[in-house]
Enzyme design. Structure first.
Site, PDB file in Angstrom:
ATOM      1  N   LYS A 254       0.860  -1.183   0.000  1.00 17.50           N
ATOM      2  CA  LYS A 254       0.000   0.000   0.000  1.00 17.50           C
ATOM      3  C   LYS A 254       0.895   1.231   0.000  1.00 17.50           C
ATOM      4  CE  LYS A 254      -1.607   2.631   3.060  1.00 17.50           C
ATOM      5  NZ  LYS A 254      -1.502   3.941   2.331  1.00 17.50           N
TER       6      LYS A 254
ATOM      7  N   GLY B 288       7.061   5.206   8.452  1.00 10.61           N
ATOM      8  CA  GLY B 288       6.259   6.420   8.551  1.00 10.61           C
ATOM      9  C   GLY B 288       6.409   7.075   9.900  1.00 10.61           C
ATOM     10  N   SER B 289       5.394   7.788  10.317  1.00  8.19           N
ATOM     11  CA  SER B 289       5.472   8.560  11.556  1.00  8.19           C
ATOM     12  C   SER B 289       5.400   7.655  12.772  1.00  8.19           C
ATOM     13  CB  SER B 289       4.332   9.576  11.608  1.00  8.19           C
ATOM     14  OG  SER B 289       3.096   8.932  11.848  1.00  8.19           O
ATOM     15  N   THR B 290       5.965   8.141  13.868  1.00  9.32           N
ATOM     16  CA  THR B 290       5.932   7.378  15.112  1.00  9.32           C
ATOM     17  C   THR B 290       4.508   7.213  15.615  1.00  9.32           C
ATOM     18  OG1 THR B 290       8.170   8.031  15.722  1.00  9.32           O
ATOM     19  CG2 THR B 290       6.714   7.369  17.518  1.00  9.32           C
TER      20      THR B 290
ATOM     21  N   ALA C 160       1.713   6.948  13.829  1.00  7.40           N
ATOM     22  CA  ALA C 160       1.075   5.888  13.051  1.00  7.40           C
ATOM     23  C   ALA C 160       1.668   4.532  13.407  1.00  7.40           C
ATOM     24  CB  ALA C 160       1.230   6.165  11.561  1.00  7.40           C
ATOM     25  N   GLY C 161       2.979   4.491  13.657  1.00  5.22           N
ATOM     26  CA  GLY C 161       3.635   3.243  14.038  1.00  5.22           C
ATOM     27  C   GLY C 161       3.098   2.689  15.344  1.00  5.22           C
TER      28      GLY C 161
ATOM     29  N   GLU D 289       9.824   1.285  10.916  1.00  6.53           N
ATOM     30  CA  GLU D 289      10.920   2.251  10.734  1.00  6.53           C
ATOM     31  C   GLU D 289      10.266   3.612  10.805  1.00  6.53           C
ATOM     32  OE1 GLU D 289      12.898   5.020   9.377  1.00  6.53           O
ATOM     33  OE2 GLU D 289      12.932   4.056   7.400  1.00  6.53           O
TER      34      GLU D 289
ATOM     35  N   CYS E 152      13.677  10.826   7.502  1.00  5.63           N
ATOM     36  CA  CYS E 152      13.671  10.468   8.918  1.00  5.63           C
ATOM     37  C   CYS E 152      15.051  10.559   9.557  1.00  5.63           C
ATOM     38  CB  CYS E 152      13.104   9.067   9.096  1.00  5.63           C
ATOM     39  SG  CYS E 152      13.930   7.805   8.096  1.00  5.63           S
TER      40      CYS E 152
ATOM     41  N   GLU F  75      10.063  15.818  15.872  1.00  6.40           N
ATOM     42  CA  GLU F  75      10.447  15.703  14.466  1.00  6.40           C
ATOM     43  C   GLU F  75       9.628  16.698  13.642  1.00  6.40           C
ATOM     44  OE1 GLU F  75      11.420  12.175  11.346  1.00  6.40           O
ATOM     45  OE2 GLU F  75       9.436  12.107  12.262  1.00  6.40           O
TER      46      GLU F  75
END
Length: 487
Positions: free
Chosen positions: A186, A238-240, A242-243, A260, A294, A393
């Site tokens: 995706k 992606g972003s922390t 979302a992770g 990551e 990142c 970030e």
């Protein structure tokens, strides 16, 4: 008014999804839009995968893993397919670079240098699996035989962001396919084109049906994919924030997950560092792709007594960065990728001012660029470690310069972050640099530069993620370990 160059090849609007080895009509009638970051004009509208589209992609990957030949092939057979994909990608590097610049706004001079990582990853994993110990013969204390077997984890969802679309997807797909997994990709809704190029290369390479599938979608589609019971593992970049959500969802059924995530990496210039020698890599890696990377070195730590010396050099260089049309080969920094990114970055710049930091250069929008999501390269001084601009970030061309008294304080400030993705140490003594690197709680450190090599592991400590991509460790991400005892 700014005059924009045009890409040499216009984008081909995607009209279908690659599922089960063929191009299929979307079930969903929803559309996604791609907007030019350089002109703010609509580039294309294309189909968004809905729940039914995602379900059939997962079903195809599930059948390909459970009943198809791919997981049962020898490593040599799979390697042959991967090398063919690499060969086909090599033939389309210019097109991939053009698509990257068009959608993201990264300068064409940079994307042309970096696109070679994509075939490199497929060739690397092809070579690796031909020598990898998928079966390890061992002995028990009682003399009995043991075989420790590495097997593919299963059906994997590869969810990737917009800043480096194909490189980040290739890390996952090359390693996952090498391991014998089947994949549902995706890509980010803002940057679909490179994923479609990869799908076309995989189709031409003749991989079995269902081994690789592509379903572009937004957050709702991504969430459905993560929650899908047919998915054994989620690989996300992606972003922390979302992770963390993905990790929580996967934990409900103990689905495997690798993440990551974000970074707030520090460049530590020790008191013996050659600032002039350090400058070229700092210029590239403190604000790469307009800071939308990142591992950007967004915190620079310099000795108190040499602060002015450093700032005279660094600010002079940053002030001279050519910002403009990303298709102009002389441009060094393009726009941010989206309007929301510019709003985010400008919000952080305002927060830095409000907290008392001093803008040493930049801080606004470049003159003469009245269209596009441009922000000036910005450097803050007089910052303290707990300021928002130092801790969070930003994902934009904003760097904070901090000072330190001694190495203990340098290490403390470098580690004063919830992130731990990357970093750098500059010194004339490489072993001294190594000792400082060992003190930094971060997944990667480069001594006297900045290197990310797909043949070696990359990933983070703390909130920068779980697991590693690249190198043999990247292959391990897609393997389960089985122990077989002979009684």
């Amino acid at each position: 008014m700014n005059v924009m160059h045009s890409p040499t090849v216009g984008p081909k609007t995607p009209e279908s999804f690659f599922i089960n080895g063929r191009w299929v009509e979307p079930i969903s009638k929803q559309l996604l839009k791609v907007v030019s970051p350089a002109t703010e004009e609509l580039l294309l509208s294309y189909p968004e995968a809905g729940p039914a589209d995602i379900d059939r992609a997962v079903a195809a990957a599930r059948a390909a893993f459970d009943k198809g030949p791919w997981p049962q092939m020898s490593a040599t057979e799979r390697a042959r397919y991967l090398r063919r994909v690499a060969e086909l990608l090599n033939g389309r590097l210019d097109e991939i670079a053009q698509a990257w610049t068009l959608q993201v706004g990264a300068p064409i001079s940079l994307t042309k240098k970096l696109v070679g990582q994509n075939p490199t990853l497929f060739n690397y994993y092809a070579d690796l699996i031909e020598t990898f110990a998928f079966v390890d013969e061992r002995k028990r204390d009682d003399g009995g035989r043991v075989r420790v077997v590495k097997e593919p984890v299963g059906v994997c969802a590869a969810i990737t962001p917009w800043n480096a679309p194909l490189v980040l997807l290739s890390y996952k797909v090359a390693a996952g396919l090498a391991a014998g997994c089947t994949m549902v990709a995706k890509p980010s809704p803002e940057t679909p084109l490179e994923a479609y190029i990869l799908a076309e290369c995989i189709e031409r390479a003749g991989l079995p049906e269902g081994v690789f599938n592509i379903v572009p979608a937004g957050r709702e589609g991504g969430d459905r994919l993560v929650r899908h019971k047919g998915i054994d593992k989620v690989a996300f970049t992606g972003s922390t924030g979302a992770g963390k959500h993905i990790a929580a969802v996967c934990s409900e059924r103990l689905a495997r997950v690798s993440l990551e995530l974000g970074g707030k990496s520090a460049a530590v210039l020790l008191d013996d560092a050659d600032f002039q020698a350090a400058l070229p890599s700092l210029m590239v890696y403190t604000m790469p792709i307009t800071g939308q990377v990142c591992f950007s070195l967004t915190r620079i730590l310099v000795p108190e007594r040499r602060e002015k010396e450093f700032l005279d050099l660094y600010l002079g260089a940053v002030s001279g960065i050519k910002v403009g049309d990303p298709f102009d080969p002389t441009t060094q920094m393009g726009p941010l990728t989206m309007a929301r990114q510019r709003a985010r970055v400008e919000g952080y710049i305002a927060a830095g001012r409000a907290e008392g930091a001093r803008i040493a250069c930049g801080g606004g929008r470049p003159q003469g660029l009245d269209r596009g999501y441009y922000v000036e390269p910005t450097v803050f001084t007089d910052v303290t470690p707990h300021m928002k601009i130092v801790q969070e970030e930003i994902f934009g061309p904003v760097v904070s310069v901090l000072t330190y008294r001694d190495e203990d304080e340098a290490a403390e400030k470098a580690n004063n972050s919830s992130y731990g993705l990357s970093g750098a140490v500059y010194t004339v003594d490489p072993e001294r640099g190594y000792r400082m690197a060992r003190r930094m709680r971060t997944g990667s450190v480069t001594i006297n530069g900045m290197i990310v090599d797909p043949k070696h592991p990359f990933g983070g400590y703390k909130q920068s993620g779980i697991g590693r991509e690249g190198g043999p460790e990247g292959l391990d991400n897609y393997l389960e370990t089985k122990t077989i005892h002979y009684a």
